[in-house]
Enzyme design. Structure first.
Site, PDB file in Angstrom:
ATOM      1  N   ASP A 183      42.767  38.955  43.552  1.00  0.00           N
ATOM      2  CA  ASP A 183      43.361  39.628  45.030  1.00  0.00           C
ATOM      3  C   ASP A 183      43.668  41.077  44.938  1.00  0.00           C
ATOM      4  O   ASP A 183      43.123  41.847  46.037  1.00  0.00           O
ATOM      5  CB  ASP A 183      44.268  38.616  45.645  1.00  0.00           C
ATOM      6  CG  ASP A 183      43.884  37.452  46.372  1.00  0.00           C
ATOM      7  OD1 ASP A 183      42.906  37.357  46.980  1.00  0.00           O
ATOM      8  OD2 ASP A 183      44.634  36.453  46.147  1.00  0.00           O
ATOM      9  N   THR A 184      44.494  41.370  44.204  1.00  0.00           N
ATOM     10  CA  THR A 184      45.029  42.689  44.130  1.00  0.00           C
ATOM     11  C   THR A 184      43.828  43.765  43.845  1.00  0.00           C
ATOM     12  O   THR A 184      43.594  44.776  44.759  1.00  0.00           O
ATOM     13  CB  THR A 184      46.390  42.743  43.340  1.00  0.00           C
ATOM     14  OG1 THR A 184      47.079  41.786  43.468  1.00  0.00           O
ATOM     15  CG2 THR A 184      46.733  44.206  43.287  1.00  0.00           C
TER      16      THR A 184
END
Lengths: 399, 399
Positions: free
Chosen positions: B170-171
């Site tokens: 996600d990051t």
């Protein structure tokens, strides 16, 4: 049509990984990247793995440096320094990953380069940053993983600390440097000003771990390690064994839980008052999990993956690299790029930029340079000729 | 002086993590980011952890959304769609992370937005990409870690697959989207053209794992898991127990190995013909490792860390988040930023951009918005007044 950095020049004074990974991203945007290598050996990444099949062009070297030009130059000599100054004068961007202070001591720090090229963007990548109290400490990826707390996050509570199994911090730091550089170029397009950029592996790690750092900063609770559970910590967001291979499932919402139960043929769980919402399912995980796990264990992983996704339940077989690289998802996508590797006499698939644009998707079909392959071409373009050129070329051929 | 995105407008139609993390990076460059939230609930990340201390402003929500404006808007109504069109008309950038096709079906796909704002940069973030055969599959971070092969890389050969313990994909996908957007803005500055950008978690994972994928692509060998060994696989690049806490050491080169032996008081190893070079040390790791490990075990970790770094041997105590966040390295650095969180009645430290510039380091002191906090202000600035304004505000207050 043009890439974002078409026509821009990058002087690449980096080696090994974070730096070359950074400038590779700039190649993919269309930049003209000139890699300066030490005569004789060049970038030590050339020899990574010491595999005789690859000689001085290891797969990782090729993948990080494809599309760049290589100039072998001993810029610690007077004439070499003159050549480097001419390269600085033509550069839009300089990237370097020497130890903090090394280039400055040798006359090529930010201020010196700015005096040559007033709007230069000068990006340094290091373990701890140019001004840190730790600036003199050497760093590798696995050291940064230890220092930053990153190793403390993998595994279960019972396991020892475990690093991420690939050079994550190197890669992310390089990507952050590329982001910083492109941001600085965007700022320069508006202000006309250059910038000095300072990227460190330790600070980059903090941003990468934002999700955990934010919770820790707010609560003071050091995060418990959660094994293979999803970030939601839902009772049904985890890795489960099947008949053959493990599968990861993420049934967080009521809707996803109901769909999971339907696929598994345990719809009675949906009506069970204990499992009515996420907090109930979390509270009663000890009764819920065994039922769900037993049902999952009756499936073949790939079949269950298809059925769950059809039902809008996030799920994926736990693949290895062989399993994913061969996945038909990548057919026709620009994720990978086959390039010729003349040194091996065959092709290799390298990575492009990882995202797609409707026009000018970051990509390049050019291979990596042999050590010093472009020395003469680049030196001539800088105006060197006659004795000086010969002397520089002779110096470049040292081994 | 100005950040790279000063004066630029970002229409943020994202939720949860990758999208908000992306637009947070744009805030830090000076962009004016307007976050569109569903009336009533808003971004589900507001409730992450369901901790009554934080109400609808979880630490992660605060950290990912600090510095943005929140407009609560039901843009599925006729009037709401009109407001959204006016927002599109003023935007430089749109970022969205709905399932592929959802915005298009509702009249806000790329082509529709481009018709309103011809040079719009429109970035979509999804699990598998807008055109993938997997595009309809839902995804979470831990699903992407399973699918991409990332889980297969942590731990030792004996361990089961183990995910990275934080939402890495996600990051990184969010960071890649920010990179793509800034690149597109740089391209627009030269060509005047907008772009449609397509970021997927699966493809981003491939780039993140470049180091392993390149080796695999060249050799066809699925990488062996290496536990806590460094990427060099040197005999003396690993995690070692000490008297108190584990330490990671990276002694790869002959020089580093000699310095390590000197600090540990086993200089006789340096002269040992078996350990003359990296390949010798690797070959004889079974005799070398026990000697070195036993010596390391006699030290306190923090003392050894200092001594090794003094001797230019990369080393770091394996810290947890508490240990690193309190490290004096961060004093005076812009890595963290204290912001007021009015909803909690106290301050919290969020992350800035993670790198430093000599001028205009990416940072922001502004807190995160309450749900719909800027609805009226933004709608007025778009020219809404009277009945239409009242109706939109009434719709925004649904709960």
């Amino acid at each position: 049509m043009a890439g974002a950095m078409q026509g821009m020049k990058v002087l690449d004074m980096t080696h090994v990984m974070a730096g070359p990974f950074c400038t590779r991203q700039l190649v993919l945007l269309g930049a003209d990247v000139i890699k300066i290598e030490r005569p004789g050996e060049g970038d030590v990444m050339r020899y990574y793995g010491h595999d005789p099949r690859f000689g001085r062009n290891s797969p990782n070297f090729v993948g990080y440096n494809a599309g760049k030009k290589s100039v072998a130059l001993d810029w610690t000599t007077e004439l070499g320094a003159e050549a480097l100054r001419r390269l600085v004068a033509e550069a839009d961007v300089i990237v370097e990953n020497f130890r903090p202070g090394v280039l400055q001591a040798r006359g090529f720090g930010y201020e010196a380069c700015k005096a040559i090229k007033p709007d230069i963007i000068y990006c340094s990548i290091s373990g701890y940053g140019q001004e840190s109290i730790l600036r003199d400490n050497p760093a590798y990826d696995h050291i940064a993983q230890a220092m930053s707390g990153l190793m403390s996050l993998q595994g279960t509570e019972q396991d020892p600390p475990m690093k991420v199994g690939f050079p994550l911090v190197d890669t992310f730091s390089g990507h952050m440097a590329a982001f910083a550089i492109v941001s600085a170029l965007l700022r320069r397009a508006q202000t006309g000003e250059g910038q000095r950029l300072d990227v460190s592996m330790l600070d980059a790690s903090m941003v990468l771990m934002s999700a955990m750092i934010l919770k820790y900063n707010a609560t003071g609770d050091v995060p418990k390690r959660v094994g293979n559970k999803g970030f939601s910590l839902s009772a049904t967001a985890d890795m489960f064994p099947t008949k053959d291979r493990p599968i990861s499932i993420g049934a967080n919402t009521d809707k996803q839980f109901a769909a999971l139960c339907k696929v598994l043929g345990v719809e009675e769980l949906v009506a069970d008052p204990r499992y009515q919402d996420a907090s109930g399912r979390w509270e009663h995980a000890d009764t819920l999990r065994p039922v769900v796990s037993a049902k999952i264990a009756e499936w073949e992983a790939e079949v269950l993956e298809v059925e769950l996704n059809k039902a809008s339940v996030p799920a994926a077989v736990v693949r290895d690299l062989k399993g994913i690289v061969a996945h038909p998802h990548f057919e026709g996508r620009p994720t990978f790029q086959s390039i010729d590797v003349p040194a091996w006499g065959r092709e290799m698939k390298v990575l492009n930029g990882g995202f797609i644009a409707n026009e000018d998707t970051p990509q390049s079909t050019v291979t990596s340079p042999d050590l010093g392959e472009h020395t003469e071409e680049v030196l001539r373009s800088l105006g060197f000729e006659g004795e000086k050129l010969e002397s520089l070329i002779a110096g470049a051929q040292l081994s």
